[in-house]
Motif scaffolding. Structure first.
Motif, mmCIF file in Angstrom:
data_model
loop_
_atom_site.group_PDB
_atom_site.id
_atom_site.type_symbol
_atom_site.label_atom_id
_atom_site.label_comp_id
_atom_site.label_asym_id
_atom_site.label_seq_id
_atom_site.Cartn_x
_atom_site.Cartn_y
_atom_site.Cartn_z
ATOM 1 N N ALA A 230 0.815 -1.245 0.136
ATOM 2 C CA ALA A 230 -0.008 -0.033 0.197
ATOM 3 C C ALA A 230 0.903 1.405 -0.059
ATOM 4 O O ALA A 230 0.280 2.425 -0.266
ATOM 5 C CB ALA A 230 -0.944 -0.058 1.269
ATOM 6 N N ASP B 236 -6.793 1.192 2.362
ATOM 7 C CA ASP B 236 -7.257 0.176 1.770
ATOM 8 C C ASP B 236 -6.824 -0.790 0.933
ATOM 9 O O ASP B 236 -7.126 -2.042 1.031
ATOM 10 C CB ASP B 236 -8.428 1.007 0.885
ATOM 11 C CG ASP B 236 -9.370 -0.197 0.077
ATOM 12 O OD1 ASP B 236 -10.220 -0.603 0.858
ATOM 13 O OD2 ASP B 236 -9.387 0.034 -1.341
ATOM 14 N N PRO B 237 -5.812 -0.549 0.090
ATOM 15 C CA PRO B 237 -5.057 -1.669 -0.326
ATOM 16 C C PRO B 237 -4.411 -2.873 0.681
ATOM 17 O O PRO B 237 -4.406 -4.003 0.342
ATOM 18 C CB PRO B 237 -4.114 -1.298 -1.589
ATOM 19 C CG PRO B 237 -4.052 0.302 -0.898
ATOM 20 C CD PRO B 237 -5.201 0.571 -0.289
ATOM 21 N N GLY C 145 -5.664 -3.468 3.445
ATOM 22 C CA GLY C 145 -6.778 -4.309 4.053
ATOM 23 C C GLY C 145 -7.071 -5.466 3.164
ATOM 24 O O GLY C 145 -7.379 -6.398 3.256
ATOM 25 N N ARG C 146 -7.270 -4.864 1.718
ATOM 26 C CA ARG C 146 -7.649 -6.022 0.560
ATOM 27 C C ARG C 146 -6.475 -7.004 0.498
ATOM 28 O O ARG C 146 -6.662 -8.243 0.410
ATOM 29 C CB ARG C 146 -7.702 -5.334 -0.520
ATOM 30 C CG ARG C 146 -9.121 -4.491 -0.473
ATOM 31 C CD ARG C 146 -9.406 -3.630 -1.745
ATOM 32 N NE ARG C 146 -10.527 -2.797 -1.554
ATOM 33 C CZ ARG C 146 -11.649 -3.090 -1.455
ATOM 34 N NH1 ARG C 146 -12.216 -4.397 -1.519
ATOM 35 N NH2 ARG C 146 -12.753 -2.227 -1.280
ATOM 36 N N GLY D 141 -14.546 -1.628 2.243
ATOM 37 C CA GLY D 141 -13.220 -1.032 1.995
ATOM 38 C C GLY D 141 -12.618 -0.593 3.337
ATOM 39 O O GLY D 141 -13.279 -0.751 4.432
ATOM 40 N N TRP D 142 -11.312 -0.432 3.300
ATOM 41 C CA TRP D 142 -10.591 0.027 4.783
ATOM 42 C C TRP D 142 -10.111 1.503 4.800
ATOM 43 O O TRP D 142 -9.202 1.867 5.540
ATOM 44 C CB TRP D 142 -9.736 -0.679 4.721
ATOM 45 C CG TRP D 142 -10.117 -2.373 5.341
ATOM 46 C CD1 TRP D 142 -10.208 -2.542 6.520
ATOM 47 C CD2 TRP D 142 -10.555 -3.536 4.606
ATOM 48 N NE1 TRP D 142 -10.934 -3.962 6.561
ATOM 49 C CE2 TRP D 142 -11.043 -4.398 5.523
ATOM 50 C CE3 TRP D 142 -10.614 -3.699 3.157
ATOM 51 C CZ2 TRP D 142 -11.437 -5.845 4.893
ATOM 52 C CZ3 TRP D 142 -10.845 -4.977 2.630
ATOM 53 C CH2 TRP D 142 -11.491 -5.827 3.656
ATOM 54 N N ALA D 143 -10.472 2.250 3.732
ATOM 55 C CA ALA D 143 -10.078 3.633 3.789
ATOM 56 C C ALA D 143 -10.553 4.322 4.886
ATOM 57 O O ALA D 143 -11.991 4.176 5.147
ATOM 58 C CB ALA D 143 -10.464 4.252 2.453
ATOM 59 N N ARG E 28 -13.498 4.483 8.930
ATOM 60 C CA ARG E 28 -14.210 3.173 8.787
ATOM 61 C C ARG E 28 -15.371 3.158 9.705
ATOM 62 O O ARG E 28 -15.128 3.762 10.893
ATOM 63 C CB ARG E 28 -13.183 2.082 9.005
ATOM 64 C CG ARG E 28 -12.185 1.854 8.023
ATOM 65 C CD ARG E 28 -10.886 1.020 8.544
ATOM 66 N NE ARG E 28 -10.174 1.669 9.352
ATOM 67 C CZ ARG E 28 -9.142 2.301 9.297
ATOM 68 N NH1 ARG E 28 -8.746 2.454 8.043
ATOM 69 N NH2 ARG E 28 -8.392 3.012 10.339
#
Length: 275
Positions: free
Chosen positions: A182, A199-200, A202-203, A249-251, A254
């Protein structure tokens, strides 16, 4: 926070819903295991006690396990005796749970390497699974496989859900490899949690959780021997939580994803009918 399966709200709701239908002896043994997990988890998460005193409390549990497995008075561990004797619960799995809690006591875990995170998940979650599948009456190999994959799937889902709560007490369980993907250079727990690039990260971790859910689901679908309503319910509830988080998502900022209790009840009914 350290997060043995018994520690999270979603785990408690799905766990207790599934365990209520177990026969009395199995139900008593599984509740004892999860009471043990809750107690040592509370030691690891005690923000009032210093590290030395918390480590001492965990060491006392080790001593009591020594006494339990030697057939002596086990002090605070005596409540585990009936389940240990009836189901052959292995001391090394209880010890692994304590080892996992000790990782949180030794330091506030922040952006561990992927291998360290996997070890942590094995200790605080899959070890609980290994104790549980013996009580459920599973055969050894499918039981170990289910404990491995479902334990890790549940734990990674907890980590992804509790990013902000963990950061508030100085911990970040998202691994360094995910942060690197990320483009996050970590400095403090709060900085990582608030980073717009979460977010990336978390994904990246969610993809690993999904693979463990797939393996656990495949094993459960093969209908192995055992009393498996509880793991089926937890797999279903937690996989749904993960899908909700993937959609959101995780941005930051949250919003915490929660278990839908009505849907949980309906799932219990479905599993009771379909087996």
């Amino acid at each position: 926070m350290s997060e043995a399966v018994a520690a999270s709200g979603a785990a408690r709701s799905s766990f207790y819903a599934g365990m209520r239908v177990l026969p009395k002896v199995e139900r008593s043994a599984i509740f004892a295991v999860y009471d043990f997990c809750r107690i040592v988890d509370d030691i690891a998460d005690d923000q009032q006690g210093d590290r030395a005193s918390r480590a001492g409390q965990l060491d006392r549990w080790r001593c009591d396990l020594d006494a339990l497995y030697a057939g002596r008075d086990a002090g605070q561990a005596n409540f585990l005796r009936a389940g240990v004797e009836r189901f052959g619960l292995e001391r090394r799995d209880f010890e692994a749970v304590i080892d996992g809690m000790a990782m949180d006591v030794e330091r506030d875990i922040c952006w561990p390497g992927e291998a360290e995170l996997d070890l942590y998940c094995d200790r605080v979650a899959s070890a609980v699974g290994r104790l549980s599948v013996r009580i459920f009456g599973m055969d050894r190999e499918p039981g170990l496989d289910l404990a491995h994959h479902l334990g890790r799937a549940l734990q990674l889902t907890n980590i992804l859900r509790d990013i902000d709560e963990d950061a508030a007490i100085g911990r970040v369980y998202i691994p360094a490899e995910a942060l690197a993907v990320a483009g996050i250079v970590p400095s403090t727990a709060q900085q990582v949690a608030a980073h717009p690039g979460m977010d990336p990260a978390g994904r990246w971790l969610a993809a690993r959780a999904e693979r463990h859910f797939e393996e656990a689901g495949r094993l459960l679908a093969s209908r192995p021997r055992g009393l498996l309503l509880a793991p089926r319910l937890m797999e279903s509830a937690y996989a749904r939580l993960l899908r909700q988080m993937i959609r959101a998502g995780w941005a930051p900022p949250r919003k915490r994803v929660r278990t839908n209790k009505v849907r949980l009840i309906l799932t219990v009914g479905r599993l009771l009918v379909t087996g």
